[in-house]
Design a protein around this motif. Structure first.
Motif, PDB file in Angstrom:
ATOM      1  N   ASP A  90       0.857  -1.196   0.000  1.00 13.29           N
ATOM      2  CA  ASP A  90       0.000   0.000   0.000  1.00 13.29           C
ATOM      3  C   ASP A  90       0.890   1.242   0.000  1.00 13.29           C
ATOM      4  O   ASP A  90       1.703   1.451   0.896  1.00 13.29           O
ATOM      5  CB  ASP A  90      -0.888  -0.006   1.244  1.00 13.29           C
ATOM      6  CG  ASP A  90      -1.934   1.099   1.209  1.00 13.29           C
ATOM      7  OD1 ASP A  90      -2.890   0.998   1.996  1.00 13.29           O
ATOM      8  OD2 ASP A  90      -1.809   2.059   0.424  1.00 13.29           O
ATOM      9  N   PRO A  91       0.789   2.105  -1.015  1.00 17.54           N
ATOM     10  CA  PRO A  91       1.639   3.302  -1.055  1.00 17.54           C
ATOM     11  C   PRO A  91       1.421   4.225   0.134  1.00 17.54           C
ATOM     12  O   PRO A  91       2.290   5.048   0.458  1.00 17.54           O
ATOM     13  CB  PRO A  91       1.241   3.980  -2.374  1.00 17.54           C
ATOM     14  CG  PRO A  91      -0.116   3.426  -2.699  1.00 17.54           C
ATOM     15  CD  PRO A  91      -0.120   2.031  -2.177  1.00 17.54           C
ATOM     16  N   ALA A  92       0.276   4.105   0.781  1.00 18.53           N
ATOM     17  CA  ALA A  92      -0.009   4.970   1.931  1.00 18.53           C
ATOM     18  C   ALA A  92       0.558   4.399   3.225  1.00 18.53           C
ATOM     19  O   ALA A  92       0.435   5.019   4.287  1.00 18.53           O
ATOM     20  CB  ALA A  92      -1.521   5.176   2.080  1.00 18.53           C
ATOM     21  N   LEU A  93       1.184   3.197   3.180  1.00 14.22           N
ATOM     22  CA  LEU A  93       1.644   2.528   4.403  1.00 14.22           C
ATOM     23  C   LEU A  93       2.613   3.378   5.221  1.00 14.22           C
ATOM     24  O   LEU A  93       2.456   3.467   6.446  1.00 14.22           O
ATOM     25  CB  LEU A  93       2.292   1.182   4.045  1.00 14.22           C
ATOM     26  CG  LEU A  93       2.800   0.347   5.237  1.00 14.22           C
ATOM     27  CD1 LEU A  93       1.678   0.060   6.218  1.00 14.22           C
ATOM     28  CD2 LEU A  93       3.438  -0.955   4.747  1.00 14.22           C
ATOM     29  N   PRO A  94       3.645   4.043   4.610  1.00 12.97           N
ATOM     30  CA  PRO A  94       4.547   4.862   5.436  1.00 12.97           C
ATOM     31  C   PRO A  94       3.817   5.963   6.196  1.00 12.97           C
ATOM     32  O   PRO A  94       4.109   6.213   7.369  1.00 12.97           O
ATOM     33  CB  PRO A  94       5.540   5.436   4.410  1.00 12.97           C
ATOM     34  CG  PRO A  94       5.506   4.464   3.282  1.00 12.97           C
ATOM     35  CD  PRO A  94       4.083   3.986   3.202  1.00 12.97           C
ATOM     36  N   GLU A  95       2.866   6.623   5.543  1.00 17.69           N
ATOM     37  CA  GLU A  95       2.139   7.699   6.217  1.00 17.69           C
ATOM     38  C   GLU A  95       1.237   7.149   7.322  1.00 17.69           C
ATOM     39  O   GLU A  95       1.116   7.747   8.391  1.00 17.69           O
ATOM     40  CB  GLU A  95       1.308   8.481   5.198  1.00 17.69           C
ATOM     41  CG  GLU A  95       0.643   9.723   5.753  1.00 17.69           C
ATOM     42  CD  GLU A  95       1.645  10.708   6.318  1.00 17.69           C
ATOM     43  OE1 GLU A  95       2.776  10.750   5.825  1.00 17.69           O
ATOM     44  OE2 GLU A  95       1.292  11.411   7.277  1.00 17.69           O
ATOM     45  N   ILE A  96       0.612   5.984   7.042  1.00 19.71           N
ATOM     46  CA  ILE A  96      -0.232   5.352   8.063  1.00 19.71           C
ATOM     47  C   ILE A  96       0.614   4.973   9.271  1.00 19.71           C
ATOM     48  O   ILE A  96       0.228   5.201  10.424  1.00 19.71           O
ATOM     49  CB  ILE A  96      -0.940   4.112   7.477  1.00 19.71           C
ATOM     50  CG1 ILE A  96      -1.984   4.542   6.417  1.00 19.71           C
ATOM     51  CG2 ILE A  96      -1.614   3.297   8.583  1.00 19.71           C
ATOM     52  CD1 ILE A  96      -2.553   3.384   5.635  1.00 19.71           C
TER      53      ILE A  96
END
Length: 434
Positions: A90-96
């Motif tokens: 998921d590309p949003a994983l670092p921000e999550i």
């Protein structure tokens, strides 16, 4: 997974920590409601108080053991992230993950604050009972003295009385223990004599103001250093006891040993602000330091080359040990420049030097990091080597937005990532190596 499944896992993690005031079904209902708010913020919601509110709810439900914090932080940083992200790609994983770390930090801070509030409430209730009994002893001595003695001797908090000249009248066993004396050795001695020069701090000055009639009460947190060097952290409340005509008769103090709470708070702060694997400062602490850093600033952005291959060939256990060795080397090098090194991602690190001398100092630091980190290292009998790409920047006037400074160093690193590991410093203020 959803809030209900997350709540069940959370309840499982908390099982056996303490005897809560709720049954299992009620606990899951509470955690499900709290999980909804945490999930919303992990997805980008703006409820800034959700983690602290969650901590207060757990303390109110009688979860007051330090294990409740560590297990809840693990749920927030692992189960919550896995629930919110659609998978490891998921590309949003670092921000999550970044939001989850911030939630965990706020949760730890909120838990500590809630424990302090609960302790203060209990302390105030005890002080009110003692004062009521002491005041009643002036009017109905025969009945109230027995009641006062029962409260005095049996209290789980320290209680002591002092006359207006600063001499101790009486102390209970708990008060004597906190100060490192026996109850029998203290009456008749001055407070200054009992505490000794090393403990005549702000609390003693406030006591003197009370004895002179300048103030009527005070509450403060202080320390007591015993003869053997042991430090006790004490939450102290003192009040004046007056007769029916309003004249001050004596002073009474109630103290609570908050050493474990202080140590827990320090440990929670450390855990929330450091990377668990390398013990380097994490993103949370780094961004906090950057917000108040004193210019000029020197920043080095580092990315390990070939680290993925080490994980793939030798496994993550070896990879973790490599990261620890790299972190130790980095910590030693950066200490010579009065800087800090932080781990901000899997194999990404950032070095910050405040009040940096000039561009040459940043270049020298980057060169030393390049040499030190690229040297071969031995793990479990295997001689391994990792490359390192470094982007460095020197900033006399840091930008208002911290991300711009990091982006400059990051961009410098990626522009030269495939070079032959040669370090150079450009006239524009950026240095880079790959």
């Amino acid at each position: 997974m959803g809030s209900w499944e997350l709540a069940r896992r959370w309840a499982d993690a908390l099982d056996g920590v303490v005897a809560p005031t709720l049954n299992r079904s009620q606990i899951e209902d509470m955690l499900a409601a709290l999980s909804l708010g945490l999930i919303d913020v992990a997805l980008g919601g703006d409820d800034a108080d959700v983690a602290r509110r969650t901590a207060r709810m757990l303390v109110a439900a009688n979860y007051r053991d330090p294990a409740a914090v560590s297990r809840s932080v693990r749920v927030i940083c692992e189960d919550l992230v896995n629930d919110v992200a659609s998978g490891p790609d998921d590309p949003a994983l670092p921000e999550i993950r970044h939001r989850a770390i911030a939630l965990a930090a706020d949760f730890a801070a909120g838990f500590t604050a809630a424990l302090r509030s609960a302790a203060l409430a209990e302390q105030e209730a005890t002080l009110a009972a003692v004062l009521a009994a002491a005041e009643e002893s002036e009017n109905r001595r025969a009945l109230s003295e027995a009641r006062f003695e029962a409260v005095f001797d049996g209290a789980m908090v320290g209680i002591g009385t002092v006359d207006l000249t600063g001499r101790v009248l009486n102390v209970n066993q708990e008060m004597a223990r906190m100060l490192g004396h026996s109850p029998e050795s203290m009456p008749g001695r001055t407070v200054a004599d009992i505490l000794g020069p090393k403990n005549l701090n702000h609390a003693f000055a406030q006591l003197q103001r009370m004895a002179s009639g300048e103030i009527d009460s005070f509450r403060t947190e202080t320390t007591n250093i015993a003869d053997d060097g042991e430090v006790t952290y004490i939450d102290l409340s003192m009040s004046a006891v007056r007769d029916s005509a309003g004249a001050m008769k004596f002073l009474i103090g109630v103290c609570v040993d908050v050493t474990e709470r202080k140590q827990l708070a320090d440990q929670l702060w450390h855990d929330a602000n450091h990377d668990a694997l390398t013990e380097l400062p994490n993103r949370v602490q780094l961004f906090s330091r950057l917000a108040t850093a004193l210019p000029p600033l020197g920043v080095c952005y580092l990315d390990l080359d070939g680290f993925k291959e080490i994980n793939d060939i030798w496994g993550h256990t070896v990879g973790d040990r490599v990261l620890r060795i790299v972190a130790d080397r980095m910590r030693t090098i950066v200490a010579n420049y009065d800087g800090i090194a932080a781990r901000i991602g899997g194999d990404e690190f950032l070095v910050l030097v405040e009040q940096c001398a000039d561009e040459a100092q940043v270049g020298a630091l980057a060169a030393e990091l390049m040499t030190g980190l690229a040297a071969p290292l031995e793990v479990d009998g295997h001689v391994l080597a990792v490359g390192v790409s470094i982007g460095a920047t020197y900033c006399e006037d840091p930008p208002a937005v911290t991300d711009e400074l990091l982006h400059a160093a990051d961009a410098a690193m990626y522009r030269n990532k495939n070079d032959a590991r040669a370090l150079r410093l450009s006239p524009g203020g950026e240095s880079s190596s790959a």
